[in-house]
Design a protein around this motif. Structure first.
Motif, PDB file in Angstrom:
ATOM      1  N   LYS A   1      17.810 -25.145  94.066  1.00  0.00           N
ATOM      2  CA  LYS A   1      16.868 -24.755  95.109  1.00  0.00           C
ATOM      3  C   LYS A   1      17.045 -23.268  95.395  1.00  0.00           C
ATOM      4  O   LYS A   1      18.173 -22.787  95.488  1.00  0.00           O
ATOM      5  CB  LYS A   1      17.098 -25.562  96.387  1.00  0.00           C
ATOM      6  CG  LYS A   1      16.947 -27.075  96.207  1.00  0.00           C
ATOM      7  CD  LYS A   1      17.327 -27.823  97.483  1.00  0.00           C
ATOM      8  CE  LYS A   1      17.270 -29.326  97.254  1.00  0.00           C
ATOM      9  NZ  LYS A   1      17.737 -30.087  98.452  1.00  0.00           N
ATOM     10  N   VAL A   2      15.931 -22.576  95.533  1.00  0.00           N
ATOM     11  CA  VAL A   2      15.970 -21.139  95.818  1.00  0.00           C
ATOM     12  C   VAL A   2      15.044 -20.844  96.980  1.00  0.00           C
ATOM     13  O   VAL A   2      13.895 -21.321  97.015  1.00  0.00           O
ATOM     14  CB  VAL A   2      15.557 -20.295  94.588  1.00  0.00           C
ATOM     15  CG1 VAL A   2      15.477 -18.818  94.955  1.00  0.00           C
ATOM     16  CG2 VAL A   2      16.538 -20.499  93.440  1.00  0.00           C
ATOM     17  N   PHE A   3      15.534 -20.038  97.917  1.00  0.00           N
ATOM     18  CA  PHE A   3      14.757 -19.646  99.084  1.00  0.00           C
ATOM     19  C   PHE A   3      14.671 -18.130  99.152  1.00  0.00           C
ATOM     20  O   PHE A   3      15.689 -17.439  99.047  1.00  0.00           O
ATOM     21  CB  PHE A   3      15.399 -20.173 100.372  1.00  0.00           C
ATOM     22  CG  PHE A   3      15.523 -21.662 100.446  1.00  0.00           C
ATOM     23  CD1 PHE A   3      14.566 -22.424 101.115  1.00  0.00           C
ATOM     24  CD2 PHE A   3      16.604 -22.319  99.849  1.00  0.00           C
ATOM     25  CE1 PHE A   3      14.689 -23.810 101.191  1.00  0.00           C
ATOM     26  CE2 PHE A   3      16.725 -23.698  99.920  1.00  0.00           C
ATOM     27  CZ  PHE A   3      15.761 -24.433 100.591  1.00  0.00           C
ATOM     28  N   TYR A   4      13.459 -17.608  99.293  1.00  0.00           N
ATOM     29  CA  TYR A   4      13.245 -16.204  99.624  1.00  0.00           C
ATOM     30  C   TYR A   4      12.993 -16.148 101.126  1.00  0.00           C
ATOM     31  O   TYR A   4      11.871 -16.379 101.583  1.00  0.00           O
ATOM     32  CB  TYR A   4      12.033 -15.630  98.873  1.00  0.00           C
ATOM     33  CG  TYR A   4      12.197 -15.531  97.372  1.00  0.00           C
ATOM     34  CD1 TYR A   4      12.663 -14.357  96.794  1.00  0.00           C
ATOM     35  CD2 TYR A   4      11.870 -16.596  96.539  1.00  0.00           C
ATOM     36  CE1 TYR A   4      12.802 -14.252  95.409  1.00  0.00           C
ATOM     37  CE2 TYR A   4      11.998 -16.496  95.167  1.00  0.00           C
ATOM     38  CZ  TYR A   4      12.465 -15.324  94.608  1.00  0.00           C
ATOM     39  OH  TYR A   4      12.599 -15.220  93.244  1.00  0.00           O
ATOM     40  N   GLY A   5      14.034 -15.911 101.890  1.00  0.00           N
ATOM     41  CA  GLY A   5      13.891 -16.030 103.331  1.00  0.00           C
ATOM     42  C   GLY A   5      13.597 -17.478 103.685  1.00  0.00           C
ATOM     43  O   GLY A   5      14.366 -18.385 103.350  1.00  0.00           O
ATOM     44  N   ASP A   6      12.476 -17.709 104.347  1.00  0.00           N
ATOM     45  CA  ASP A   6      12.092 -19.069 104.730  1.00  0.00           C
ATOM     46  C   ASP A   6      11.200 -19.738 103.693  1.00  0.00           C
ATOM     47  O   ASP A   6      10.794 -20.889 103.873  1.00  0.00           O
ATOM     48  CB  ASP A   6      11.348 -19.042 106.075  1.00  0.00           C
ATOM     49  CG  ASP A   6      12.245 -18.574 107.221  1.00  0.00           C
ATOM     50  OD1 ASP A   6      13.460 -18.830 107.151  1.00  0.00           O
ATOM     51  OD2 ASP A   6      11.719 -17.940 108.158  1.00  0.00           O
ATOM     52  N   VAL A   7      10.862 -19.032 102.629  1.00  0.00           N
ATOM     53  CA  VAL A   7       9.955 -19.564 101.613  1.00  0.00           C
ATOM     54  C   VAL A   7      10.762 -20.171 100.472  1.00  0.00           C
ATOM     55  O   VAL A   7      11.604 -19.495  99.861  1.00  0.00           O
ATOM     56  CB  VAL A   7       9.030 -18.455 101.069  1.00  0.00           C
ATOM     57  CG1 VAL A   7       8.119 -19.012  99.974  1.00  0.00           C
ATOM     58  CG2 VAL A   7       8.204 -17.850 102.192  1.00  0.00           C
ATOM     59  N   GLN A   8      10.522 -21.437 100.199  1.00  0.00           N
ATOM     60  CA  GLN A   8      11.243 -22.110  99.131  1.00  0.00           C
ATOM     61  C   GLN A   8      10.490 -21.924  97.816  1.00  0.00           C
ATOM     62  O   GLN A   8       9.324 -22.279  97.679  1.00  0.00           O
ATOM     63  CB  GLN A   8      11.413 -23.604  99.428  1.00  0.00           C
ATOM     64  CG  GLN A   8      12.314 -24.309  98.416  1.00  0.00           C
ATOM     65  CD  GLN A   8      12.794 -25.670  98.896  1.00  0.00           C
ATOM     66  OE1 GLN A   8      12.508 -26.079 100.020  1.00  0.00           O
ATOM     67  NE2 GLN A   8      13.525 -26.387  98.058  1.00  0.00           N
ATOM     68  N   ALA A   9      11.186 -21.362  96.814  1.00  0.00           N
ATOM     69  CA  ALA A   9      10.563 -21.069  95.519  1.00  0.00           C
ATOM     70  C   ALA A   9      10.866 -22.127  94.467  1.00  0.00           C
ATOM     71  O   ALA A   9      10.059 -22.349  93.564  1.00  0.00           O
ATOM     72  CB  ALA A   9      11.022 -19.703  95.016  1.00  0.00           C
ATOM     73  N   LEU A  10      12.034 -22.758  94.564  1.00  0.00           N
ATOM     74  CA  LEU A  10      12.387 -23.850  93.660  1.00  0.00           C
ATOM     75  C   LEU A  10      12.835 -25.037  94.492  1.00  0.00           C
ATOM     76  O   LEU A  10      13.652 -24.901  95.402  1.00  0.00           O
ATOM     77  CB  LEU A  10      13.504 -23.432  92.693  1.00  0.00           C
ATOM     78  CG  LEU A  10      13.153 -22.381  91.632  1.00  0.00           C
ATOM     79  CD1 LEU A  10      14.375 -22.068  90.767  1.00  0.00           C
ATOM     80  CD2 LEU A  10      11.992 -22.825  90.759  1.00  0.00           C
ATOM     81  N   ASN A  11      12.334 -26.219  94.125  1.00  0.00           N
ATOM     82  CA  ASN A  11      12.496 -27.401  94.978  1.00  0.00           C
ATOM     83  C   ASN A  11      13.422 -28.451  94.371  1.00  0.00           C
ATOM     84  O   ASN A  11      13.077 -29.626  94.271  1.00  0.00           O
ATOM     85  CB  ASN A  11      11.124 -28.037  95.243  1.00  0.00           C
ATOM     86  CG  ASN A  11      10.136 -27.069  95.844  1.00  0.00           C
ATOM     87  OD1 ASN A  11      10.492 -26.261  96.693  1.00  0.00           O
ATOM     88  ND2 ASN A  11       8.885 -27.137  95.403  1.00  0.00           N
ATOM     89  N   GLY A  12      14.594 -28.018  93.941  1.00  0.00           N
ATOM     90  CA  GLY A  12      15.537 -29.006  93.403  1.00  0.00           C
ATOM     91  C   GLY A  12      15.307 -29.269  91.929  1.00  0.00           C
ATOM     92  O   GLY A  12      15.149 -30.420  91.510  1.00  0.00           O
ATOM     93  N   ILE A  13      15.314 -28.211  91.129  1.00  0.00           N
ATOM     94  CA  ILE A  13      15.081 -28.306  89.684  1.00  0.00           C
ATOM     95  C   ILE A  13      16.335 -28.823  88.983  1.00  0.00           C
ATOM     96  O   ILE A  13      17.442 -28.339  89.234  1.00  0.00           O
ATOM     97  CB  ILE A  13      14.705 -26.928  89.101  1.00  0.00           C
ATOM     98  CG1 ILE A  13      13.403 -26.415  89.706  1.00  0.00           C
ATOM     99  CG2 ILE A  13      14.621 -26.971  87.580  1.00  0.00           C
ATOM    100  CD1 ILE A  13      12.193 -27.156  89.285  1.00  0.00           C
TER     101      ILE A  13
END
Length: 251
Positions: A11-23
């Protein structure tokens, strides 16, 4: 088969925006893994996590694990050593303001190599591998930034190969390259996979179809499907959205 790369619940977050959702996915040794999907799917983010260049961004948080040959990449203290093992080629060529020769020799010299004969061999080999040698062998002292766009992209590939990477990450390498040069680079990649593992992010779905052993389809930060490329491009992939994307129904 042992995995070259193992990604678990990433999972990757740019601030509050999640870019990857559990890959979660595995990458096999000496395969070309195509990674396709529309813009903002998380494809580039995935590559940047793998070679830890995402750390250059501010306000980033990463959860989950990425392992290279069974070792968690975040436990590797020599980040520069890791990036030598996992090379990256960006969408637009970024040439160093140096000669063609020095562009390719830069990494070996930085790693401490001083023997000119050995550096000469590396420069020639990498330029040969990048299908550029015949075009530049008589002007190696010329500025790399004076080359055409397609030649600069191949120089970027040669520079990445000078690290002798185990994994080569290619992020939309053909955006600034003409079709003929693109096909030349594709032929190079088919040969390079004998010596390394290649992750190929591309918006050109037919490029993935031509090159990839397996293909992963990503959408909105999710891994929708990963399978043999023939399956992904068949009339019966597992997910309808995969079929719709590879057939141009959206994207």
């Amino acid at each position: 088969m042992e995995n070259k790369i193992e990604i678990s619940d990433l999972k990757v977050f740019y601030g509050d925006v999640q870019a990857l959702n559990g890959i979660s996915l595995n990458v096999y040794p000496n395969e070309i893994l195509g990674i396709i999907g529309p813009a903002q799917s998380g494809k580039t983010t995935l590559l940047k996590v793998i070679n830890r260049t995402l750390e250059f961004n501010q306000d980033i948080s990463v959860e989950g694990t990425v392992k290279l040959d069974g070792e968690d990449i975040n436990s590797i203290s020599d980040v520069y050593g890791l990036r030598r093992r996992i090379g990256m080629v960006l969408p637009l060529p970024v040439g160093l303001p140096l000669s063609i020769y020095d562009n390719v020799a830069f990494a070996p010299r930085t790693a401490g190599l001083r023997n000119k004969a050995e550096i000469d061999e590396i420069v020639e080999r990498c330029l040969q591998q990048a299908a550029l040698w015949d075009e530049v062998k008589d002007r190696l002292d010329s500025l790399g930034t004076k080359l055409s766009g397609g030649q600069q992209q191949r120089l970027t590939i040669a520079r990445a190969l000078s690290h002798q990477p185990e994994v080569l990450c290619l992020d939309e390498f053909s955006i600034a390259v003409d079709p003929i040069t693109t096909m030349r680079i594709e032929d190079v990649l088919k040969t390079l996979k004998n010596d390394m593992t290649i992750l190929l992010v591309t918006n050109l779905v037919q490029q993935a179809k031509r090159l990839a052993n397996r293909t992963a389809f990503m959408l909105n930060g999710d891994l929708i499907e990963i399978d043999e490329t023939d399956v992904i491009f068949s009339d019966n992939p597992t997910q309808q959205s995969t079929y719709d994307y590879v057939n141009g129904n959206f994207g």
